[in-house]
Design an enzyme around this catalytic site. Structure first.
Site, PDB file in Angstrom:
ATOM      1  N   HIS A 120      -0.045 -41.475 -37.515  1.00 18.66           N
ATOM      2  CA  HIS A 120       0.767 -40.576 -38.143  1.00 18.66           C
ATOM      3  C   HIS A 120       0.059 -39.622 -39.150  1.00 18.66           C
ATOM      4  O   HIS A 120      -1.180 -39.445 -38.873  1.00 18.66           O
ATOM      5  CB  HIS A 120       2.035 -41.315 -39.082  1.00 18.66           C
ATOM      6  CG  HIS A 120       2.489 -42.284 -38.106  1.00 18.66           C
ATOM      7  ND1 HIS A 120       3.642 -41.964 -37.334  1.00 18.66           N
ATOM      8  CD2 HIS A 120       2.187 -43.614 -38.090  1.00 18.66           C
ATOM      9  CE1 HIS A 120       3.855 -43.255 -36.818  1.00 18.66           C
ATOM     10  NE2 HIS A 120       3.184 -44.070 -37.399  1.00 18.66           N
ATOM     11  N   GLU A 122       4.289 -44.693 -44.635  1.00 17.84           N
ATOM     12  CA  GLU A 122       3.222 -45.340 -43.662  1.00 17.84           C
ATOM     13  C   GLU A 122       1.973 -44.437 -43.987  1.00 17.84           C
ATOM     14  O   GLU A 122       0.662 -44.940 -43.869  1.00 17.84           O
ATOM     15  CB  GLU A 122       3.873 -45.452 -42.418  1.00 17.84           C
ATOM     16  CG  GLU A 122       2.777 -46.123 -41.261  1.00 17.84           C
ATOM     17  CD  GLU A 122       3.666 -46.125 -39.967  1.00 17.84           C
ATOM     18  OE1 GLU A 122       4.640 -45.917 -39.741  1.00 17.84           O
ATOM     19  OE2 GLU A 122       2.772 -46.675 -39.199  1.00 17.84           O
ATOM     20  N   HIS A 134      -1.224 -49.197 -38.554  1.00 21.87           N
ATOM     21  CA  HIS A 134       0.115 -48.607 -38.763  1.00 21.87           C
ATOM     22  C   HIS A 134       0.845 -49.898 -39.705  1.00 21.87           C
ATOM     23  O   HIS A 134       0.261 -50.732 -40.258  1.00 21.87           O
ATOM     24  CB  HIS A 134       1.125 -48.702 -37.494  1.00 21.87           C
ATOM     25  CG  HIS A 134       0.450 -47.689 -36.538  1.00 21.87           C
ATOM     26  ND1 HIS A 134       1.323 -46.810 -36.416  1.00 21.87           N
ATOM     27  CD2 HIS A 134      -0.431 -47.410 -35.841  1.00 21.87           C
ATOM     28  CE1 HIS A 134       0.710 -45.910 -35.604  1.00 21.87           C
ATOM     29  NE2 HIS A 134      -0.344 -46.221 -35.190  1.00 21.87           N
ATOM     30  N   GLU A 155       0.102 -53.941 -37.280  1.00 23.37           N
ATOM     31  CA  GLU A 155       1.379 -53.485 -38.213  1.00 23.37           C
ATOM     32  C   GLU A 155       1.149 -54.321 -39.540  1.00 23.37           C
ATOM     33  O   GLU A 155       1.323 -55.263 -39.382  1.00 23.37           O
ATOM     34  CB  GLU A 155       2.628 -53.619 -37.557  1.00 23.37           C
ATOM     35  CG  GLU A 155       2.859 -52.879 -36.291  1.00 23.37           C
ATOM     36  CD  GLU A 155       3.425 -51.367 -36.392  1.00 23.37           C
ATOM     37  OE1 GLU A 155       3.450 -50.944 -37.532  1.00 23.37           O
ATOM     38  OE2 GLU A 155       3.733 -50.659 -35.533  1.00 23.37           O
TER      39      GLU A 155
END
Ligand code: ZN
Length: 388
Positions: A220, A235, A288, A353
């Site tokens: 992102h 995030e 992430h 993650e």
């Protein structure tokens, strides 16, 4: 097209709002981010809270209309973008009426499309994708036959009352969701099972200084905050902090670490993958943080994803195990998935993650500088383990 994998998403999205009972019509959300991804042919949108869109296909000109009820959009985000692709003439976003934000995706005149070609999906009640077909081969059904056709939209979590009776239960561990809709359904696979082709571990060889290139990919950035969780934890902020530290630690060990982004900027998936190829990275590590729903703070833990290679699995396992032993984050397993960045990269790749920004335990940890440093140290060590 691939209805089979919408089912787990529906299960996922039934959580959340229904438990909070957010059925008050005065309660309204905001559209905080949207973008038309030209390469993937899809609109991505994020609201600050859950929303249940409706979608229609209209004729003359052929256009897909997506309404977000009880959602407002700031003037600065109301835009018209023209000539986006050969097939998409325009995307417009506006406040349609007091309570509705409307997206219009106007298709080029030569395009025909059936309602079933347009996929509306959600990753969470506040994160939606509208995927257009790739228009090849040419679709035979045209919306011209009827002026307006509804497009199926999965439920986002409903409005309390209507779903309260359905009995909300904990889903199985969050299904891996392909970052790229072209990638289709994620391959279901049992956690932590190595692919059959995994070779016997090679005898350890010392690391030759400067010979290893590692691409570190903080997810992102810029206008795309990624998942937004408890206390507004974003995030993009967490993963940039961890990613830059991983790169620094690796460089100290003589590894050539290359970051796909080292600042808060927006970058598409393709250039991330292209950069890794350009620098001839030996491995690709995408970082992430996860989210499920603000009403599920009980869901916490680490997930590591790889795509269909023994080396990818080995890389995932090396990093995953290091993180588990360095922190007390819960273990949600090593999984196989068709995320764009792990699938399209040519080198062994992993997508981590690191925890749930919506998780009661994880959000506190992910907000803490010392935990981020511990994560970075563990990831760097796991990468080094892989090359041993
Ligand atoms: Zn992410």
């Amino acid at each position: 097209m691939r209805l089979s994998w919408i089912a787990p998403l529906i299960g996922l999205s039934l959580l959340g709002l229904s438990e909070l009972g957010l059925s008050d019509p005065a309660w309204a959300g905001k559209l905080i981010y949207w973008k038309f991804n030209t390469a993937l042919g899809r609109v991505e949108l994020i609201t600050d809270d859950g929303v249940q869109p409706t979608a229609m296909l209209l004729a003359n000109p052929a256009r897909v209309v997506i309404d977000l009820p009880n959602t407002s959009v700031a003037k600065s985000k109301q835009r018209i973008r023209k000539n986006l692709t050969k097939y998409v003439r325009e995307v417009r976003v506006k406040q349609f009426d007091r309570e509705t934000t409307r997206f219009v995706i106007e298709l080029a005149p030569q395009v025909t499309v059936a309602p079933s070609d347009v996929k509306v999906r959600n990753l969470s009640p506040s994160r939606w994708f509208v995927q257009l077909p790739n228009f090849l081969p040419i679709n035979t059904v045209s919306p011209q036959a009827t002026p307006s056709v509804a497009i199926d939209v999965p439920p986002a979590g409903g409005t309390g009352e209507s779903r309260r009776g359905q009995g909300i239960k904990l889903p199985p561990p969050r299904p891996p969701i392909a970052a790229n809709p072209e990638d289709g359904p994620p391959t279901p696979s049992p956690d932590v099972s190595p692919p059959p082709s995994q070779p016997a571990s090679a005898p350890s060889t010392p690391i030759r200084r400067g010979s290893i290139v590692v691409a570190i990919d903080p997810g992102h950035g810029g206008r795309d905050p990624g998942a937004v969780g408890i206390n507004g934890l974003q995030e993009k902020v967490v993963v940039l902090s961890v990613g830059t530290q991983v790169a620094e630690l690796l460089r100290k060990k003589g590894v050539n670490a290359v970051l796909t982004r080292s600042s808060d900027r927006e970058i598409d998936l393709e250039p991330r993958v292209a950069m890794a190829a350009r620098v001839k990275a030996d491995v690709f590590v995408s970082i992430h943080a996860n989210a499920i729903s603000m009403s599920r703070p009980d869901i916490n833990g680490l997930e590591s994803y790889y795509y269909a290679s023994a080396k990818g699995y080995k890389l995932a396992r090396s990093i995953h195990n290091r993180i588990l032993s360095a922190t007390n984050v819960r273990d949600r397993g090593i999984r196989q998935a068709r995320f764009y960045v792990v699938r399209r990269t040519t080198m062994p790749a992993v997508l981590l993650e690191l925890g749930f920004v919506t998780g009661r335990e994880d959000a506190v940890r992910l907000a803490s500088a010392s935990h981020r440093t511990k994560l970075a140290e563990a990831i760097a060590q796991g990468i080094l383990d892989y090359f041993k």
